[in-house]
Structures are given as C-alpha cells and as structure tokens.
Design an enzyme around this catalytic site. Structure first.
Site, PDB file in Angstrom:
ATOM      1  N   PHE A 123     -12.941   0.430  19.966  1.00 49.23           N
ATOM      2  CA  PHE A 123     -11.831  -0.066  19.155  1.00 49.23           C
ATOM      3  C   PHE A 123     -11.065   1.040  18.423  1.00 49.23           C
ATOM      4  CE2 PHE A 123     -13.646  -4.654  18.838  1.00 49.23           C
ATOM      5  CZ  PHE A 123     -13.099  -4.940  20.070  1.00 49.23           C
ATOM      6  N   ASP A 181     -16.487  -2.782  28.403  1.00 48.59           N
ATOM      7  CA  ASP A 181     -16.043  -1.397  28.217  1.00 48.59           C
ATOM      8  C   ASP A 181     -14.567  -1.380  27.825  1.00 48.59           C
ATOM      9  OD1 ASP A 181     -16.267   1.341  28.050  1.00 48.59           O
ATOM     10  OD2 ASP A 181     -16.003   1.704  30.190  1.00 48.59           O
ATOM     11  N   HIS A 214      -5.666   2.079  25.806  1.00 44.37           N
ATOM     12  CA  HIS A 214      -4.728   3.189  25.679  1.00 44.37           C
ATOM     13  C   HIS A 214      -3.333   2.611  25.864  1.00 44.37           C
ATOM     14  CE1 HIS A 214      -8.007   6.122  26.013  1.00 44.37           C
ATOM     15  NE2 HIS A 214      -8.436   5.445  27.068  1.00 44.37           N
TER      16      HIS A 214
END
Length: 440
Positions: free
Chosen positions: A63, A302, A306
């Site tokens: 995060f 996972d 971005h």
C-alpha cells in the site's frame, strides 16, 4: 458496536453448501444463523437472495505508505479492499523507509488505526543485519518478509550466511519472495539491450524461482522454521513441493498467475510487468492444478499499485507490479460460474486458508461466534472491469474490460458496513470507519 441483521441470503457454509436464511451480527461477531432470525437489530438489510461469503483475507498487499503515497496509501488501499470484499489485509515492508524496525512497524500500525476501513496486519522486512529487530517485532507483526531476489524497493537478502541466520534465529513465520538474485544478475547481463516486455519472463525465468524456492525449503527443513512461499509461479516450484512439502510449509498463488500468461505482454505491454513475472500457459495451468491439489494453500493478490505514467515507460524504467484487491474475488467467482471451482474451494482459498496459515483467529466461517467479516455478492449480474470504478489510487487494472460476475454489493467488517451501494461507508462527519489490527 450495535447489531446488524442481514435477511434472505444464500450463505456459503464451511462445506460449500448454500444455506438460505438470515444472519445476525452483534458486537462485532456473528450472533445467529438461521432460516429466520427473529431478533431486534439496529439495522436490517435485505440480501435479496444474493450469496454471502466470509470476508476475503488478502495476505499480500503493497500500500506504499509511507513514502510513495502518490500511488497508494493505507486509506485508499483499504477502500479498494472494502470494494473488493477484502475484510482483512497483510501489508508488505517495502515502503520508504522500509519496515525493518520495531519503531517503523509501530508507525504503520498507528497510521492504519487512523484511516483503515478493514482489518490490517503488517510484515517486518529482513535485512542482512537486523536480526534483533526481527526478534523484537515478533509479537507485533504477522511475519518476516525476505526478498531473496531484488524487486520493488531496497530490501534484498541474498547472502547465504545471512539467510541461514534468519531461519535459525527468528522465531516467526518467514515469507519469501523466492527468486535467485545471482541468476537474475547473470541473465540481466545476458539479455542486455532487449527492451520488449517479453524479455522480463526470460530474464527472471522459471529456474530463478526454482533455485530460490529450493534454498528456502532446505533452510526451513533444517531449522523446522515456519515457511510461506509467496506468489508461486513456476511448475518447477510445484515439483519441489510435490516431492516434499513439510507440514509447516505453505504456499500461495496470485490471480495474475492463474488468469494471465506471457501472452498478456502483447495486449497490455509493460503493464504486465511484475515480479515474479508472468509465465507460460503450461505454468498457468500448473498453478490451477497445484491449487486444486492442495500443494498451493490459498490465493493472495500481491496488490502492487503504480501509476500508468510509470508503467507505460520503457522496459528498464517501468516498475514491476499490478493492482488486484478489487478484482480477485470477482475473478474467482467468475471461474465458479464457469464450473471450474466450487464454493468450498473459494472460501478455503480466499478466507480460511490464510487465516489458518497466519494464525488469525475467528475468521473464515459463517458460524456463530466468528467475527462478522462478510461479503455479499451478486452472481446474477456481469459487469466489465472499468478503471474509472477502481477505488485504488493507481486507477487501472490488468483485467480492464473483462466481464466478471460476483462483484460485492455489501462488505461488512466487524459487524459494521464498510462498503454498500458502490460507496465506501463513513461516519456522519465523513471520516472513514476505523478498524483494528489483526491478532496473530
């Protein structure tokens, strides 16, 4: 905490069967499950015959807070969780600065307490020289994370002496990102000059994964240390587990390795770049087989956000990672709708398995006395994945345009509504509802 009564639902029991009836939440726990619950409640919600499951536990997310909040933070990450039916998450240490000390771990816990709308826990990251910090953090963290191969961030432990010392001296679950750093460096030189997305899966090939997983398994056996293998991706890793998987070893797989293969490079380019990378269609099929056979214990995401402005760069500059907390449950429920999995597997892979592996009590079942962490899903309606609907700050999905079913319509955490009617729920002052750290 008050009480909440959910009426007229098809509830998924531990054996995967559907039980039509009502569920009462009181003081954060499931108080009653029956055909008809006749009890007063502060609020009553009509489930409309939809399907109720235990809330999803996502045991691997990133995060980005502190340090990279511009692409995700604990608040937006937890909002994305609530929208995806994820009621508990375990977050990784490769933030900036990395979570490698007790002080930094306590800082994350304090941040989460002020802004998270779901339950939370944090890993502490291993370095070559922070053994004492790892030991002191044992009661605060869900486990120790080791990057055996370099990935996003500055954490890397590839020295055999340091690795052995961690396995020998740290009395805690050890979770490994299993890629062999020496082979990665060797193949980086070998493929120098290549810039197409496909090179990523060739550079970090199956042997990179096999070598590191074999090393972690050997150390785990030597010291009988609790080991969890993160994001298993290569068929060769499954063969290692098939040959000898000790009772204290668990493994996970992520949706990208179940639903995508290297063919995705041709459609979404660098957005498909992640570590470990996408594999062949044969590897993808092997991951499903490993999950169904029990060699792989559960599913994680996972979630690694971005911005698209970062992802849509040349190979050397594009960061590795994809978001996933909002789509993992709909992806799996779409597989269920196709007859590829069943309800018992969904609950085991998405909730109960992680709770067992990490020693999280009272979660993963719709039984009285269990925590009232719940997700109500609509299996009658298909909707496409759309970037503009994402709660994650990064604002995109590798599954853009995919038509999925099982989207959450209601997420309940600790007996309180965290997501409803397409919106994360807040209190009357507009503040996010705060929840508590997980127990381990």
């Amino acid at each position: 905490m008050g009480s909440l009564l959910l009426r007229d639902m098809r509830m998924v029991l531990d054996d995967g069967s559907l039980y039509v009836g009502d569920l009462l939440c009181r003081d954060g726990l499931i108080a009653a499950v029956d055909r008809t619950v006749n009890a007063p409640a502060d609020r009553v919600i009509d489930g409309g015959g939809r399907v109720l499951l235990p809330g999803v536990i996502d045991p691997q997310v990133h995060f980005r807070e502190p340090g990279k909040e511009y692409k995700e933070d604990l608040q937006t990450g937890s909002w994305a969780c609530a929208r995806g039916g994820v009621t508990s998450f375990l977050e990784m240490p490769n933030t900036s600065p990395p979570t490698t000390t007790v002080e930094r771990l306590e800082d994350k816990l304090a941040r989460a307490a002020s802004k998270c709308v779901v339950n939370y826990g944090f890993f502490v990251g291993a370095t070559a020289d922070n053994i004492e910090q790892l030991q002191q953090a044992a009661g605060l963290s869900c486990g120790v994370k080791i990057f055996m191969g370099a990935s996003t961030g500055d954490l890397l432990v590839d020295d055999p002496v340091a690795l052995e010392r961690i396995f020998k001296e740290v009395p805690r679950l050890i979770a490994v990102h299993a890629e062999d750093e020496a082979r990665i460096r060797e193949r980086t030189r070998l493929f120098a000059g290549r810039s197409d997305p496909h090179v990523h899966s060739q550079l970090r090939d199956n042997e990179c994964a096999r070598l590191a997983t074999a090393q972690a398994l050997e150390l785990s056996r030597r010291y009988r240390r609790r080991l969890h293998i993160l994001h298993l991706s290569a068929a060769e890793e499954l063969e290692l587990l098939r040959a000898d998987k000790p009772a204290w070893v668990t493994a996970e797989v992520i949706p990208q390795h179940l639903f995508l293969s290297t063919a995705a490079y041709d459609t979404i380019g660098m957005r498909a770049k992640q570590n470990p990378p996408l594999r062949s269609e044969a590897d993808r099929e092997a991951m499903w087989a490993g999950l169904r056979s029990g060699l792989i214990d559960f599913v994680a995401t996972d979630h690694a956000p971005h911005l698209l402005s970062e992802k849509d760069r040349d190979y050397a500059e594009a960061p590795a990672g994809m978001p996933g907390v909002e789509t993992s449950l709909p992806l799996m429920l779409t597989a269920l709708a196709r007859g590829e999995v069943n309800f018992e597997q969904i609950v085991r892979w998405m909730s109960r398995g992680a709770a067992k592996a990490y020693g999280i009590p009272n979660k993963g079942s719709l039984r009285p006395g269990f925590d009232a962490d719940l997700v109500l899903v609509d299996l009658e309606r298909y909707e496409p994945v759309r970037a503009e609907r994402m709660a994650s700050k990064c604002g995109w999905s590798p599954f853009e345009g995919w038509s999925l079913t099982g989207w959450p319509v209601l997420t309940v955490v600790g007996g309180r509504v965290a997501f409803e009617a397409g919106e994360v729920q807040t209190d009357t002052r507009g503040n996010a509802l705060n929840f508590r750290p997980l127990e381990f």
